[in-house]
Design an enzyme around this catalytic site. Structure first.
Site, PDB file in Angstrom:
ATOM      1  N   ASP A   1       0.854  -1.181   0.000  1.00 36.82           N
ATOM      2  CA  ASP A   1       0.000   0.000   0.000  1.00 36.82           C
ATOM      3  C   ASP A   1       0.893   1.234   0.000  1.00 36.82           C
ATOM      4  OD1 ASP A   1      -3.255   0.182   1.106  1.00 36.82           O
ATOM      5  OD2 ASP A   1      -2.086   2.033   0.897  1.00 36.82           O
TER       6      ASP A   1
ATOM      7  N   PRO B   1     -13.900   4.684  -5.458  1.00 28.79           N
ATOM      8  CA  PRO B   1     -15.004   5.520  -4.956  1.00 28.79           C
ATOM      9  C   PRO B   1     -15.855   6.117  -6.072  1.00 28.79           C
ATOM     10  CG  PRO B   1     -12.921   6.721  -4.873  1.00 28.79           C
ATOM     11  CD  PRO B   1     -12.586   5.342  -5.324  1.00 28.79           C
ATOM     12  N   THR B   2     -16.963   6.709  -5.690  1.00 28.75           N
ATOM     13  CA  THR B   2     -17.802   7.411  -6.653  1.00 28.75           C
ATOM     14  C   THR B   2     -17.059   8.676  -7.095  1.00 28.75           C
ATOM     15  OG1 THR B   2     -19.730   6.591  -5.474  1.00 28.75           O
ATOM     16  CG2 THR B   2     -20.091   8.440  -6.970  1.00 28.75           C
TER      17      THR B   2
ATOM     18  N   LEU C   1     -21.737  -6.144  -8.946  1.00 30.52           N
ATOM     19  CA  LEU C   1     -22.607  -4.972  -8.798  1.00 30.52           C
ATOM     20  C   LEU C   1     -24.044  -5.409  -8.539  1.00 30.52           C
ATOM     21  CD1 LEU C   1     -21.388  -2.581 -11.677  1.00 30.52           C
ATOM     22  CD2 LEU C   1     -20.781  -2.513  -9.265  1.00 30.52           C
TER      23      LEU C   1
ATOM     24  N   ALA D   1     -25.107  -8.263  -7.196  1.00 29.25           N
ATOM     25  CA  ALA D   1     -25.283  -8.859  -5.856  1.00 29.25           C
ATOM     26  C   ALA D   1     -25.517  -7.747  -4.837  1.00 29.25           C
ATOM     27  CB  ALA D   1     -24.051  -9.684  -5.480  1.00 29.25           C
TER      28      ALA D   1
ATOM     29  N   LEU E   1     -28.995  -6.987  -2.645  1.00 30.46           N
ATOM     30  CA  LEU E   1     -28.974  -6.964  -1.173  1.00 30.46           C
ATOM     31  C   LEU E   1     -29.515  -5.634  -0.662  1.00 30.46           C
ATOM     32  CD1 LEU E   1     -25.500  -8.655  -0.588  1.00 30.46           C
ATOM     33  CD2 LEU E   1     -27.722  -9.573   0.104  1.00 30.46           C
TER      34      LEU E   1
ATOM     35  N   CYS F   1     -20.007   0.470   0.129  1.00 27.23           N
ATOM     36  CA  CYS F   1     -20.261  -0.098  -1.205  1.00 27.23           C
ATOM     37  C   CYS F   1     -21.688  -0.076  -1.733  1.00 27.23           C
ATOM     38  CB  CYS F   1     -19.726  -1.519  -1.240  1.00 27.23           C
ATOM     39  SG  CYS F   1     -17.932  -1.532  -1.062  1.00 27.23           S
ATOM     40  N   PHE F   2     -22.689  -0.281  -0.899  1.00 24.64           N
ATOM     41  CA  PHE F   2     -24.042  -0.409  -1.460  1.00 24.64           C
ATOM     42  C   PHE F   2     -24.398   0.797  -2.331  1.00 24.64           C
ATOM     43  CE2 PHE F   2     -26.297  -3.582   1.619  1.00 24.64           C
ATOM     44  CZ  PHE F   2     -25.540  -4.595   1.078  1.00 24.64           C
ATOM     45  N   GLN F   3     -24.269   1.985  -1.743  1.00 20.46           N
ATOM     46  CA  GLN F   3     -24.652   3.181  -2.495  1.00 20.46           C
ATOM     47  C   GLN F   3     -23.748   3.369  -3.712  1.00 20.46           C
ATOM     48  OE1 GLN F   3     -25.985   6.690  -0.503  1.00 20.46           O
ATOM     49  NE2 GLN F   3     -24.532   7.949  -1.584  1.00 20.46           N
TER      50      GLN F   3
HETATM   51  P1  NAD Z   1      -9.915   0.788   1.297  1.00 22.84           P
HETATM   52  O1  NAD Z   1     -10.020   2.211   0.997  1.00 22.84           O
HETATM   53  O2  NAD Z   1     -10.086   0.286   2.701  1.00 22.84           O
HETATM   54  O3  NAD Z   1      -8.474   0.250   0.812  1.00 22.84           O
HETATM   55  C1  NAD Z   1      -7.910   0.566  -0.416  1.00 22.84           C
HETATM   56  C2  NAD Z   1      -6.400   0.770  -0.208  1.00 22.84           C
HETATM   57  O4  NAD Z   1      -5.776   0.900  -1.488  1.00 22.84           O
HETATM   58  C3  NAD Z   1      -6.040   2.032   0.577  1.00 22.84           C
HETATM   59  O5  NAD Z   1      -5.302   1.670   1.738  1.00 22.84           O
HETATM   60  C4  NAD Z   1      -5.188   2.849  -0.418  1.00 22.84           C
HETATM   61  O6  NAD Z   1      -4.118   3.543   0.208  1.00 22.84           O
HETATM   62  C5  NAD Z   1      -4.672   1.775  -1.336  1.00 22.84           C
HETATM   63  N1  NAD Z   1      -4.243   2.274  -2.640  1.00 22.84           N
HETATM   64  C6  NAD Z   1      -4.930   3.059  -3.514  1.00 22.84           C
HETATM   65  N2  NAD Z   1      -4.225   3.253  -4.634  1.00 22.84           N
HETATM   66  C7  NAD Z   1      -3.063   2.591  -4.479  1.00 22.84           C
HETATM   67  C8  NAD Z   1      -1.926   2.410  -5.306  1.00 22.84           C
HETATM   68  N3  NAD Z   1      -1.863   2.954  -6.521  1.00 22.84           N
HETATM   69  N4  NAD Z   1      -0.901   1.676  -4.840  1.00 22.84           N
HETATM   70  C9  NAD Z   1      -0.951   1.124  -3.612  1.00 22.84           C
HETATM   71  N5  NAD Z   1      -2.022   1.240  -2.787  1.00 22.84           N
HETATM   72  C10 NAD Z   1      -3.065   1.964  -3.209  1.00 22.84           C
HETATM   73  O7  NAD Z   1     -10.950   0.044   0.335  1.00 22.84           O
HETATM   74  P2  NAD Z   1     -11.673  -1.376   0.568  1.00 22.84           P
HETATM   75  O8  NAD Z   1     -12.861  -1.221   1.453  1.00 22.84           O
HETATM   76  O9  NAD Z   1     -10.651  -2.398   0.893  1.00 22.84           O
HETATM   77  O10 NAD Z   1     -12.262  -1.632  -0.892  1.00 22.84           O
HETATM   78  C11 NAD Z   1     -11.417  -1.976  -1.972  1.00 22.84           C
HETATM   79  C12 NAD Z   1     -12.292  -2.465  -3.115  1.00 22.84           C
HETATM   80  O11 NAD Z   1     -13.004  -3.636  -2.717  1.00 22.84           O
HETATM   81  C13 NAD Z   1     -13.352  -1.473  -3.580  1.00 22.84           C
HETATM   82  O12 NAD Z   1     -13.485  -1.577  -4.973  1.00 22.84           O
HETATM   83  C14 NAD Z   1     -14.617  -1.980  -2.903  1.00 22.84           C
HETATM   84  O13 NAD Z   1     -15.762  -1.653  -3.659  1.00 22.84           O
HETATM   85  C15 NAD Z   1     -14.410  -3.466  -2.911  1.00 22.84           C
HETATM   86  N6  NAD Z   1     -15.103  -4.201  -1.862  1.00 22.84           N
HETATM   87  C16 NAD Z   1     -15.143  -3.713  -0.579  1.00 22.84           C
HETATM   88  C17 NAD Z   1     -15.761  -4.465   0.434  1.00 22.84           C
HETATM   89  C18 NAD Z   1     -15.799  -3.980   1.861  1.00 22.84           C
HETATM   90  O14 NAD Z   1     -16.422  -4.650   2.676  1.00 22.84           O
HETATM   91  N7  NAD Z   1     -15.148  -2.879   2.217  1.00 22.84           N
HETATM   92  C19 NAD Z   1     -16.307  -5.711   0.146  1.00 22.84           C
HETATM   93  C20 NAD Z   1     -16.243  -6.173  -1.169  1.00 22.84           C
HETATM   94  C21 NAD Z   1     -15.634  -5.411  -2.159  1.00 22.84           C
HETATM   95  C1  UGA Z   2     -22.069  -5.696   1.768  1.00 22.42           C
HETATM   96  C2  UGA Z   2     -22.441  -7.078   1.227  1.00 22.42           C
HETATM   97  O1  UGA Z   2     -23.215  -7.774   2.208  1.00 22.42           O
HETATM   98  C3  UGA Z   2     -21.197  -7.890   0.898  1.00 22.42           C
HETATM   99  O2  UGA Z   2     -21.574  -9.135   0.294  1.00 22.42           O
HETATM  100  C4  UGA Z   2     -20.318  -7.090  -0.077  1.00 22.42           C
HETATM  101  O3  UGA Z   2     -19.116  -7.799  -0.334  1.00 22.42           O
HETATM  102  C5  UGA Z   2     -19.991  -5.744   0.539  1.00 22.42           C
HETATM  103  O4  UGA Z   2     -21.229  -5.039   0.832  1.00 22.42           O
HETATM  104  C6  UGA Z   2     -19.222  -4.851  -0.382  1.00 22.42           C
HETATM  105  O5  UGA Z   2     -19.211  -5.033  -1.576  1.00 22.42           O
HETATM  106  O6  UGA Z   2     -18.650  -3.922   0.201  1.00 22.42           O
HETATM  107  P1  UGA Z   2     -21.259  -4.731   4.086  1.00 22.42           P
HETATM  108  O7  UGA Z   2     -21.612  -3.426   3.483  1.00 22.42           O
HETATM  109  O8  UGA Z   2     -19.935  -4.896   4.712  1.00 22.42           O
HETATM  110  O9  UGA Z   2     -21.379  -5.885   2.997  1.00 22.42           O
HETATM  111  O10 UGA Z   2     -22.329  -5.105   5.216  1.00 22.42           O
HETATM  112  P2  UGA Z   2     -23.852  -5.619   5.150  1.00 22.42           P
HETATM  113  O11 UGA Z   2     -24.013  -6.647   6.184  1.00 22.42           O
HETATM  114  O12 UGA Z   2     -24.263  -5.988   3.793  1.00 22.42           O
HETATM  115  O13 UGA Z   2     -24.652  -4.348   5.622  1.00 22.42           O
HETATM  116  C7  UGA Z   2     -24.770  -3.197   4.810  1.00 22.42           C
HETATM  117  C8  UGA Z   2     -25.707  -2.208   5.455  1.00 22.42           C
HETATM  118  O14 UGA Z   2     -27.057  -2.667   5.382  1.00 22.42           O
HETATM  119  C9  UGA Z   2     -25.431  -1.958   6.938  1.00 22.42           C
HETATM  120  O15 UGA Z   2     -25.591  -0.596   7.236  1.00 22.42           O
HETATM  121  C10 UGA Z   2     -26.476  -2.791   7.621  1.00 22.42           C
HETATM  122  O16 UGA Z   2     -26.783  -2.323   8.904  1.00 22.42           O
HETATM  123  C11 UGA Z   2     -27.642  -2.659   6.668  1.00 22.42           C
HETATM  124  N1  UGA Z   2     -28.609  -3.770   6.760  1.00 22.42           N
HETATM  125  C12 UGA Z   2     -28.240  -5.022   6.411  1.00 22.42           C
HETATM  126  C13 UGA Z   2     -29.890  -3.517   7.187  1.00 22.42           C
HETATM  127  O17 UGA Z   2     -30.250  -2.374   7.505  1.00 22.42           O
HETATM  128  N2  UGA Z   2     -30.785  -4.553   7.259  1.00 22.42           N
HETATM  129  C14 UGA Z   2     -30.442  -5.820   6.918  1.00 22.42           C
HETATM  130  O18 UGA Z   2     -31.306  -6.726   7.001  1.00 22.42           O
HETATM  131  C15 UGA Z   2     -29.127  -6.055   6.487  1.00 22.42           C
END
Ligand code: NAD
Ligand code: UGA
Length: 458
Positions: free
Chosen positions: A34, A93-94, A217, A219, A223, A272-274
């Site tokens: 990172d 991000p958006t 997207l 999935a 949800l 992620c949802f939004q």
């Molecule tokens: P995050 O912001 O927590 O982590 C991303 C990291 O990437 C940061 O630490 C940043 O410094 C690093 N980074 C950015 N550009 C870089 C570069 N050029 N070289 C090295 N490091 C770099 O993000 P996240 O929550 O881990 O999400 C990452 C991706 O996974 C997103 O596309 C998100 O949509 C997806 N995703 C997130 C979740 C979740 O629960 N957070 C679940 C499923 C999928």
């Molecule tokens: C969600 C998906 O569940 C994961 O499968 C996906 O990988 C992830 O987004 C992603 O792409 O980032 P996450 O956002 O970590 O995971 O958590 P969720 O458990 O899905 O909850 C999302 C939001 O919905 C929370 O604010 C939670 O409180 C709310 N929620 C969830 C409700 O209000 N009601 C429910 O029944 C379930």
């Protein structure tokens, strides 16, 4: 057979995902890199309580693999050079500017990674999209890699992540499915083998690149849609005398509907949802599929409505003014068991109440003071001095609720259920209002104690 894996991005996905891959593949060297030095230092901290991501069970996984075959580093070039397989797990991000502002995904970080891989790689690599990306991003990635590379071969795979925060480790240990999209059979097989170390083969699905990218997207959209659907019904329950939990239970018994993800709330949050729905909406509009775009956009509009509605309900119930009144917020994280606050409903509810000059005192078991002020300052609604004047952050629930006019439950932390609510009420102003944005507490019991209790959906 893959020997060395590098993951670019040590965030909420890269960190936990690679920790589990390393734990389950002790013979594969996994390096997570990172640009953020502080984050990498935290991943390397001797004290496992200082890991940058709080997830139940993650400390044990890191303790097992770190230093053995799991490494965290800021040397991105070296890690790219040495790897057979490179995961890209950076943030998407958006967009906040230009075309697609407010909707499209900003792929700047993805492109930077691709250019860096192209510049550094001297041997063939499998490049894996772990970040959530718009459908057909692999095409752009391939183009960058092939046009700026050193003549080496790149195979691109899509391997979206479905873990949810708060349950990341159990989700990773026992996934419903692993999805791998790609064109090259050998590259696909190489990644299948990594997961086969612990995931049964029948749960590893392989598809085309485009189906895999789009499935992620979709999935998240499905949800989030369930949450908005039940939240829409929660408002109807409030005016008709029905109880949303009872309705959810009754419909969830239908095996075609299923019982999960039907908990009414103050609104979904999370990074992620939004973002992912907005991205889906943007993609649909870019193909002129306006009805499709409108349909999914409604999921977001309803979610915004739910947050506003909760804040307005608090104001209305408290005699149409919260000016100078002390409102204790229990919870700031977007859901329980995480320190992540991105897009948390609490931020928007607080912002609304602060517009009315309420005094808010926040207690969250895992979220830091600095994070809470950062979230409010980021909105830009008022100066950071003003945010600090109106909002206090405390280390215990007792401090938050002491002398409060009202308590609002914003996150469904388990500990809130264990509190001595009778004692809490004794130290509150009267009438003691309790607004349960998670329908978490026993409303009948609280009313018996003497609270004026209001919950979403009843
Ligand atoms: P995050 O912001 O927590 O982590 C991303 C990291 O990437 C940061 O630490 C940043 O410094 C690093 N980074 C950015 N550009 C870089 C570069 N050029 N070289 C090295 N490091 C770099 O993000 P996240 O929550 O881990 O999400 C990452 C991706 O996974 C997103 O596309 C998100 O949509 C997806 N995703 C997130 C979740 C979740 O629960 N957070 C679940 C499923 C999928
Ligand atoms: C969600 C998906 O569940 C994961 O499968 C996906 O990988 C992830 O987004 C992603 O792409 O980032 P996450 O956002 O970590 O995971 O958590 P969720 O458990 O899905 O909850 C999302 C939001 O919905 C929370 O604010 C939670 O409180 C709310 N929620 C969830 C409700 O209000 N009601 C429910 O029944 C379930």
């Amino acid at each position: 057979m893959i020997k060395k894996i590098t993951c670019i991005g040590a965030g909420y996905v890269g960190g936990p995902t690679m920790s589990v891959i390393a734990q389950k593949n002790p013979h594969v060297e996994v390096t997570v890199v990172d640009l953020n030095q502080q984050r990498i230092a935290a991943w390397n901290d001797e004290n496992l309580e200082n890991l940058p991501v709080y997830e139940p069970g993650l400390d044990a996984v890191v303790a097992e693999a770190r230093g053995r075959n799991l490494f965290f580093s800021t040397d991105v070039d070296k890690a790219i050079d040495e790897a057979d397989m490179i995961f890209i797990s950076v943030n998407t991000p958006t967009k906040t500017f230009g075309k697609g502002k407010g909707q499209a995904a900003d792929l700047k970080f993805i492109e930077l990674c691709a250019r860096q891989i192209a510049a550094v790689a001297k041997s063939d690599k499998i490049v894996v999209e772990k970040s959530t990306l718009p459908v057909r991003t692999a095409e752009a990635l391939k183009s960058i890699l092939d046009h700026t590379g050193n003549g080496v071969n790149f195979h691109i795979l899509s391997n979206p992540e479905f873990l949810a925060e708060g349950t990341a480790v159990t989700d990773l240990h026992n996934p419903d499915r692993v999805l791998i999209g790609g064109e090259d059979a050998e590259a696909i097989e190489a990644l299948v083998q990594v997961y086969e170390a612990w995931v049964p083969r029948e749960r590893i699905l392989t598809t085309s690149l485009w189906s895999s990218e789009l499935s992620k997207l979709v999935a998240n959209a499905f949800l989030a849609q369930r949450v908005s659907s039940i939240n829409a019904i929660s408002e109807l329950c409030e005016v008709t005398g029905a109880n949303v939990d009872e309705v959810a239970h009754a419909i969830g018994k239908d095996s075609r509907i299923g019982s999960k993800f039907l908990k009414a709330s103050v609104g979904f949050g999370g990074s992620c949802f939004q973002k992912d729905i907005l991205n889906l909406v943007y993609i649909a509009r870019s193909y002129h599929l306006n009805e499709v775009a409108d349909y999914w956009e409604q999921v977001i509009l309803l979610n915004d409505h739910q947050k506003t509605r909760f804040a307005e309900r608090i104001i209305k119930t408290m005699y149409n003014t919260v000016n100078g009144k002390q409102i204790a917020f229990l919870g700031w994280a977007f859901k329980k068991n995480t320190n992540d606050t991105r897009e948390s409903a609490a931020i928007y509810v607080a912002d609304h109440l602060l517009d009315e000059e309420a005094n808010i005192i926040v207690y969250d078991p895992k979220v830091s003071v600095e994070q809470i002020y950062r979230d409010l300052d980021y909105l830009g609604t008022r100066s950071s001095e003003e945010n600090r004047r109106l909002v206090k952050v405390v280390n215990t629930a007792e401090e938050a609720v002491n002398c409060a006019h009202a308590v609002a439950v914003l996150t469904e932390w388990d500990e809130f259920k264990q509190y001595d609510w009778a004692k809490i009420r004794e130290n509150m102003k009267r009438p003691a209002f309790l607004f349960d944005g998670r329908k978490l507490l026993d409303g009948a019991e609280l009313q018996k104690i003497g609270f004026s209790y209001y919950a979403i959906g009843e």
